[in-house]
Each structure stands twice: as C-alpha cells, then as structure tokens.
Design an enzyme around this catalytic site. Structure first.
Site, PDB file in Angstrom:
ATOM      1  N   ARG A  81       0.804  -1.227   0.000  1.00 23.19           N
ATOM      2  CA  ARG A  81       0.000   0.000   0.000  1.00 23.19           C
ATOM      3  C   ARG A  81       0.834   1.272   0.000  1.00 23.19           C
ATOM      4  O   ARG A  81       1.920   1.320   0.588  1.00 23.19           O
ATOM      5  CB  ARG A  81      -0.913   0.008   1.224  1.00 23.19           C
ATOM      6  CG  ARG A  81      -1.995  -1.031   1.108  1.00 23.19           C
ATOM      7  CD  ARG A  81      -2.942  -1.022   2.288  1.00 23.19           C
ATOM      8  NE  ARG A  81      -4.059  -1.916   2.005  1.00 23.19           N
ATOM      9  CZ  ARG A  81      -3.992  -3.249   2.100  1.00 23.19           C
ATOM     10  NH1 ARG A  81      -2.877  -3.833   2.484  1.00 23.19           N
ATOM     11  NH2 ARG A  81      -5.043  -3.989   1.813  1.00 23.19           N
ATOM     12  N   HIS A 106      -0.821  -2.477  -4.663  1.00 22.14           N
ATOM     13  CA  HIS A 106      -0.278  -3.391  -5.679  1.00 22.14           C
ATOM     14  C   HIS A 106      -0.218  -2.787  -7.088  1.00 22.14           C
ATOM     15  O   HIS A 106      -0.547  -3.444  -8.076  1.00 22.14           O
ATOM     16  CB  HIS A 106      -1.074  -4.699  -5.688  1.00 22.14           C
ATOM     17  CG  HIS A 106      -0.901  -5.540  -4.450  1.00 22.14           C
ATOM     18  ND1 HIS A 106       0.204  -5.450  -3.630  1.00 22.14           N
ATOM     19  CD2 HIS A 106      -1.700  -6.505  -3.896  1.00 22.14           C
ATOM     20  CE1 HIS A 106       0.069  -6.318  -2.630  1.00 22.14           C
ATOM     21  NE2 HIS A 106      -1.055  -6.952  -2.760  1.00 22.14           N
ATOM     22  N   HIS A 177       3.091 -12.746  -5.812  1.00 20.50           N
ATOM     23  CA  HIS A 177       1.929 -12.900  -4.926  1.00 20.50           C
ATOM     24  C   HIS A 177       1.379 -14.335  -4.965  1.00 20.50           C
ATOM     25  O   HIS A 177       0.175 -14.544  -5.098  1.00 20.50           O
ATOM     26  CB  HIS A 177       0.851 -11.895  -5.334  1.00 20.50           C
ATOM     27  CG  HIS A 177      -0.030 -11.444  -4.214  1.00 20.50           C
ATOM     28  ND1 HIS A 177      -0.903 -12.294  -3.563  1.00 20.50           N
ATOM     29  CD2 HIS A 177      -0.164 -10.236  -3.622  1.00 20.50           C
ATOM     30  CE1 HIS A 177      -1.544 -11.608  -2.636  1.00 20.50           C
ATOM     31  NE2 HIS A 177      -1.121 -10.358  -2.639  1.00 20.50           N
ATOM     32  N   ASP A 247      -1.853 -10.275   8.134  1.00 20.15           N
ATOM     33  CA  ASP A 247      -1.621  -9.405   6.966  1.00 20.15           C
ATOM     34  C   ASP A 247      -0.608  -8.352   7.419  1.00 20.15           C
ATOM     35  O   ASP A 247      -0.934  -7.183   7.556  1.00 20.15           O
ATOM     36  CB  ASP A 247      -2.939  -8.781   6.497  1.00 20.15           C
ATOM     37  CG  ASP A 247      -2.814  -8.168   5.098  1.00 20.15           C
ATOM     38  OD1 ASP A 247      -1.700  -8.180   4.549  1.00 20.15           O
ATOM     39  OD2 ASP A 247      -3.825  -7.676   4.575  1.00 20.15           O
ATOM     40  N   GLU A 306       5.329 -12.669   0.789  1.00 19.39           N
ATOM     41  CA  GLU A 306       5.674 -11.695  -0.247  1.00 19.39           C
ATOM     42  C   GLU A 306       6.903 -10.887   0.175  1.00 19.39           C
ATOM     43  O   GLU A 306       6.802  -9.993   1.008  1.00 19.39           O
ATOM     44  CB  GLU A 306       4.505 -10.737  -0.472  1.00 19.39           C
ATOM     45  CG  GLU A 306       3.186 -11.409  -0.734  1.00 19.39           C
ATOM     46  CD  GLU A 306       2.009 -10.465  -0.462  1.00 19.39           C
ATOM     47  OE1 GLU A 306       2.072  -9.278  -0.839  1.00 19.39           O
ATOM     48  OE2 GLU A 306       1.025 -10.908   0.150  1.00 19.39           O
TER      49      GLU A 306
HETATM   50  C1  BGC Z   1      -2.111  -7.537   1.045  1.00 20.65           C
HETATM   51  C2  BGC Z   1      -3.548  -7.595   1.506  1.00 20.65           C
HETATM   52  C3  BGC Z   1      -4.441  -7.522   0.300  1.00 20.65           C
HETATM   53  C4  BGC Z   1      -4.102  -8.635  -0.636  1.00 20.65           C
HETATM   54  C5  BGC Z   1      -4.910  -8.586  -1.894  1.00 20.65           C
HETATM   55  C6  BGC Z   1      -1.866  -8.672   0.101  1.00 20.65           C
HETATM   56  O1  BGC Z   1      -0.577  -8.606  -0.384  1.00 20.65           O
HETATM   57  O2  BGC Z   1      -1.218  -7.594   2.114  1.00 20.65           O
HETATM   58  O3  BGC Z   1      -3.830  -6.554   2.409  1.00 20.65           O
HETATM   59  O4  BGC Z   1      -5.788  -7.588   0.687  1.00 20.65           O
HETATM   60  O5  BGC Z   1      -2.749  -8.582  -0.982  1.00 20.65           O
HETATM   61  O6  BGC Z   1      -4.847  -9.789  -2.537  1.00 20.65           O
END
Ligand code: BGC
Length: 341
Positions: A81, A106, A177, A247, A306
C-alpha cells in the site's frame, strides 16, 4: 530440464497468452503465464514421492483477467500500500490510482499483474519475462524496463530474479503474490510457519504502517520458532482481529527469511531473499470459490510470503528507500526452495 509451452487462451483485447512449463529431472515443475508474469502451478514431490501443486491458481485466463486476489502474479510498480494514493519525491507530489479505499494497492487498477509480458527462454532451466512500464503508468514517473526471471533448479528450488532500469527516478518494489498451500488444499492452519523476524512494521486499521516497529514477542505474530499458523489464526489477538488473520510486514533479521512446513505431505519450503521485509498474508480477503481443477479456495486456504521493502516506504525516511534512480540498476533475488522431511 525441459521447457514446454501451450496456449492459455486469449485476452479480452485479443492477445494470445501462453503457459510455459519448466520440468526438472526429478519431475518437479513450474507453470508460468506471460499474462502477469504469473506462477500458475508449482508441483513439488511430497514425502511419498507424489507431486502436490503447492500454489493456488485458476484454470482459465478469464479468471486471471477478472483478477480476484493477484494469484501467483508479479506485483508492481510498487507492491503493497501507498497511503493516500500519493507520494512526494524531489518536492513534487505524484498522485496515484486509488484502488484500495483512499489508498493505492499493488500498483493500481492495472498493475503489472494485468499486463501481457514478453517471454524469452534463458538457457534451458529459466524463463525471462520483460515489459516496459511507460512514463505515467498508473501515475508513476519514468519509463521503467523490468525483467522477472524464473529459474527452476534440479534441487527443486524456484529462483525469482528481478531486474529493472528507469530513465527517471521512480519508486519500484516488486514481489510475487503466490498463495502457498503445501498440502495442496484445505485450510493452512496446521501448516507450520517460521519467520526470521523479531519485529513487524506496526500498521493502522487500513494496513498502513504507522512508522513504528512492534516486537513480535508476546504477540500472536511470534513465529521466531516454527509453529502452526493456527496459533495466529485461531486466537483473539487484536493485532490480527482487524484483518481477519495475518496481513503484516515482518522485518527480516537473517536469511533464510522463513520456512513453511506441511506435516501432511512432509513438504517444507524455505524462503531466501535479499530484501528487508516480507508481508505474511493468510488470504483473509480471498473470495471463497473454486480454483484449479475445482479445488476450493478461500480465507486461510493459503499463505502468501511476499518478499519486499516495507509498505508505504516513500512516507517514512527510516524505511529503506524504494527509489530507483535514473541510471541505476535494480537487481534482487528471492528463492523458494522445497524439500521433504
Ligand atoms: C495484502 C492484503 C491484500 C491482498 C490482496 C496482500 O498482499 O497484504 O492486504 O488484501 O494482498 O490480494
């Protein structure tokens, strides 16, 4: 090692997509899509010698295009973010796409996961995906030439190498991801996670760093020694309650950064990286639905490890800077290595 390729449908814009499969002598394999430079499947031997697909994915291109959850994709220009969907650089404000409430996530509405990459075999054990992210794409400055090379070794390791060059200064932070489930399906709560980290970047209710660091000792996020994910998922620690699971960005102390183990299959994965952080995400927001071969997917059905810099790093001088300066070269490696015990 063998490299095969088969068509994987056509994008809505009419471009053909290819699935490339690298298979080593032991029979382990990785299937990669040029759409999103995506890991679509990763088959590793279990302790019985049968193969388990250890990542979630879809069978069809249209599901990847619809894009729930960034399954297996390469994320950029900046993963994670960016608060307020803007950053300051050299006294100038760069507004970005607001695709996560008021924030940027992302890479924006159309991040690197939604582009068709150019694919080129490299030797017989690797595939290199490249693309030019043009100046202004999703609000980012400068033309960025980016390459992601996936190599499968004979020792069952998947190596991911990121290379990038820009003609203007720009923040860059690339990750993969993949949603790992070393049992091939079901809830990951019995899978054992170890993370070489004694602190996280503390986050607010929007999953954005506050700028402070929080020791994991005494919290549900203490994975310094291996323990089942259930220890975090089935507890009522306020640190996790807000997000429906894990998360969080862990500040990495040493390499290997992490290991994940399935007592069911005996598959263990270790994560090695030269990056300082790793977001551990237990698929809390993943829509419950069928994935590859009808396999059920949903919250806590996988864990993403990640590797990256810290989230919203442009906002904090104390965080390692994500700025790639014009003329500099970005080179970074993450390895997911597999064995059984
Ligand atoms: C993030 C999450 C997000 C997700 C979306 C992750 O990498 O940390 O907050 O909701 O990606 O797929």
């Amino acid at each position: 090692m063998a490299l095969t390729q088969i068509p994987f449908g056509t994008t809505q814009a009419g471009a053909p997509v290819t699935a490339f499969c690298l298979t080593n002598r032991a029979g382990a394999s990785v299937t990669l899509l040029d759409y999103g430079a995506t890991i679509q499947a990763l088959r590793m031997p279990d302790r019985q010698g049968s193969f388990t697909d250890v990542v979630l994915g879809y069978d069809t291109l249209s599901e990847y295009e619809r894009g729930d959850g960034y399954l297996g994709a390469t994320i950029g220009r900046v993963c994670n973010r960016i608060g307020g969907a803007a950053f300051q650089m050299h006294g100038k404000c760069y507004p970005l796409a607001k695709n996560d409430g008021e924030n940027h996530l992302h890479g924006g509405w159309k991040g690197f996961d939604k582009y068709l990459w150019h694919a080129a075999p490299q030797g017989e054990d690797a595939l290199c995906f490249s693309r030019l992210s043009p100046n202004g794409e999703e609000g980012y400055p400068g033309n960025l030439h980016v390459q992601v090379t996936f190599r499968l070794t004979e020792e069952n390791a998947l190596e991911i190498v990121y290379d990038a060059d820009a003609d203007q200064d720009t923040p860059v932070c690339l990750t993969n991801h993949s949603y790992f489930n070393l049992s091939g399906g079901g809830c990951v709560s019995e899978q054992q996670l170890q993370v070489s980290s004694h602190r996280i970047t503390e986050s607010d209710a929007h999953c954005l760093p506050t700028g402070r660091f929080l020791p994991v000792a005494g919290t549900a996020l203490d994975f310094r020694t291996s323990r089942p994910l259930a220890a975090a998922l089935d507890c009522d620690d306020p640190l996790l309650r807000a997000f429906g699971g894990c998360d969080h960005n862990f500040v990495l102390d040493v390499s290997p950064a992490a290991s994940l183990y399935s007592p069911e299959t005996g598959i263990e994965m270790t994560v090695e990286t030269d990056l300082p952080g790793m977001q551990v995400y237990t698929a809390n927001g993943l829509t419950s639905r069928a994935g590859k071969g009808g396999a059920s997917m949903g919250p806590h059905g996988a864990v993403c490890l990640e590797t990256q810099l810290f989230p919203n790093a442009m906002g904090f001088y104390a965080f390692p800077s994500p700025v790639l300066h014009a003329g500099e070269h970005l080179h970074s490696t993450t390895v997911y290595a597999f064995h059984t015990r």
